[in-house]
Design a protein around this motif. Sequence first.
Motif, PDB file in Angstrom:
ATOM      1  N   ASN A 158       0.679  -1.314  -0.174  1.00  0.00           N
ATOM      2  CA  ASN A 158       0.001   0.091   0.048  1.00  0.00           C
ATOM      3  C   ASN A 158       0.848   1.243  -0.200  1.00  0.00           C
ATOM      4  O   ASN A 158       0.525   2.332  -0.870  1.00  0.00           O
ATOM      5  CB  ASN A 158      -0.973   0.026   1.250  1.00  0.00           C
ATOM      6  N   GLY A 159       1.907   1.153   0.828  1.00  0.00           N
ATOM      7  CA  GLY A 159       2.729   2.330   0.798  1.00  0.00           C
ATOM      8  C   GLY A 159       3.513   2.650  -0.372  1.00  0.00           C
ATOM      9  O   GLY A 159       3.594   3.832  -0.875  1.00  0.00           O
TER      10      GLY A 159
ATOM     11  N   ALA B 205       0.762   4.211  -2.646  1.00  0.00           N
ATOM     12  CA  ALA B 205       0.399   5.567  -2.462  1.00  0.00           C
ATOM     13  C   ALA B 205       1.648   6.725  -2.880  1.00  0.00           C
ATOM     14  O   ALA B 205       1.283   7.804  -3.175  1.00  0.00           O
ATOM     15  CB  ALA B 205       0.412   5.530  -0.846  1.00  0.00           C
TER      16      ALA B 205
ATOM     17  N   VAL C  86      -1.434   6.466   2.503  1.00  0.00           N
ATOM     18  CA  VAL C  86      -1.519   4.960   2.713  1.00  0.00           C
ATOM     19  C   VAL C  86      -3.162   4.508   2.975  1.00  0.00           C
ATOM     20  O   VAL C  86      -3.678   3.832   2.656  1.00  0.00           O
ATOM     21  CB  VAL C  86      -0.710   4.570   3.602  1.00  0.00           C
TER      22      VAL C  86
ATOM     23  N   SER D  28      -5.673   2.139   1.019  1.00  0.00           N
ATOM     24  CA  SER D  28      -6.405   1.273   1.891  1.00  0.00           C
ATOM     25  C   SER D  28      -8.185   1.288   1.688  1.00  0.00           C
ATOM     26  O   SER D  28      -8.799   0.174   1.391  1.00  0.00           O
ATOM     27  CB  SER D  28      -6.208   1.141   3.267  1.00  0.00           C
TER      28      SER D  28
END
Length: 263
Positions: free
Chosen positions: A220-221, A224, A231, A235
């Motif tokens: 996710n990071g 992002a 982040v 999500s």
Amino acid sequence: MGKKIQISHQAAEGELRAARILDELDINIAVLDQTGIIIATNQTWRKFAVNNCVVDTPLPHNIGEGTNYLDICKNALGPSSEGALIVYQGLRAVLDGKSKSFYHEYPCHSPDKNRWFSMKAKSIRGIKPREIMVMHEDITDRIVAEIESRSRQQALSGALIQLQTLAGDINNYLGVPRSSLPSSDAISSFNDTLPGKELLRMLSVREIEVLNGLIRGERNGSIAQRLGLSVKSVSTYRSRILKKLKLDTNADLVAFSSKVGFL
């Protein structure tokens, strides 16, 4: 004494030559001091600042020497604020010595053209207190090529499904036993594939971008940072995607994307 003057003169000529070389590059370059203040820019940066002062972008460009670049990123408001905050955190980490470099890609559209840029920051060796070089490069050609390639792949997948459907209809009309049909997964599971395609059409452009990252195994990071989101936003998009596609896990996403030809 004369030798010292000569060395000093040569050093000055070297710095001037280096500055001229930087001015010739098609990359926007600025140098920030330890506090985030711009202490030097090249000619490309200055020209871009003048020509793009009204463009909405997650990164500030309409700034010159003496301006605190970090403060502008940190205090950005509006739709670009998420990307600007990511930039602030990345640059702060490099200035504090917590990261060797920082890389970020972001959209920077003008009124008459869609554009994308990459940003890279790294420390300048041998200088204390620490100073960093910030570089922005136009990557529009690469991004457009990726978008067009993805579009062609999706169009090809759609065409293959249509051909497979037609083949199945013809075989059904001719009464060909199922055992004699091709063993392609896409054909044998066509009744499941069609709803899958319809579900994909329910996703927004941003959700498709996040989906691409998820099925490639990106965290996710990383997603992002690449898309200029937080982040938490990634999500949230992931949860929406799973809900719309009626799936539970990232593994389900990969299997689903493969099944409907999205991969």
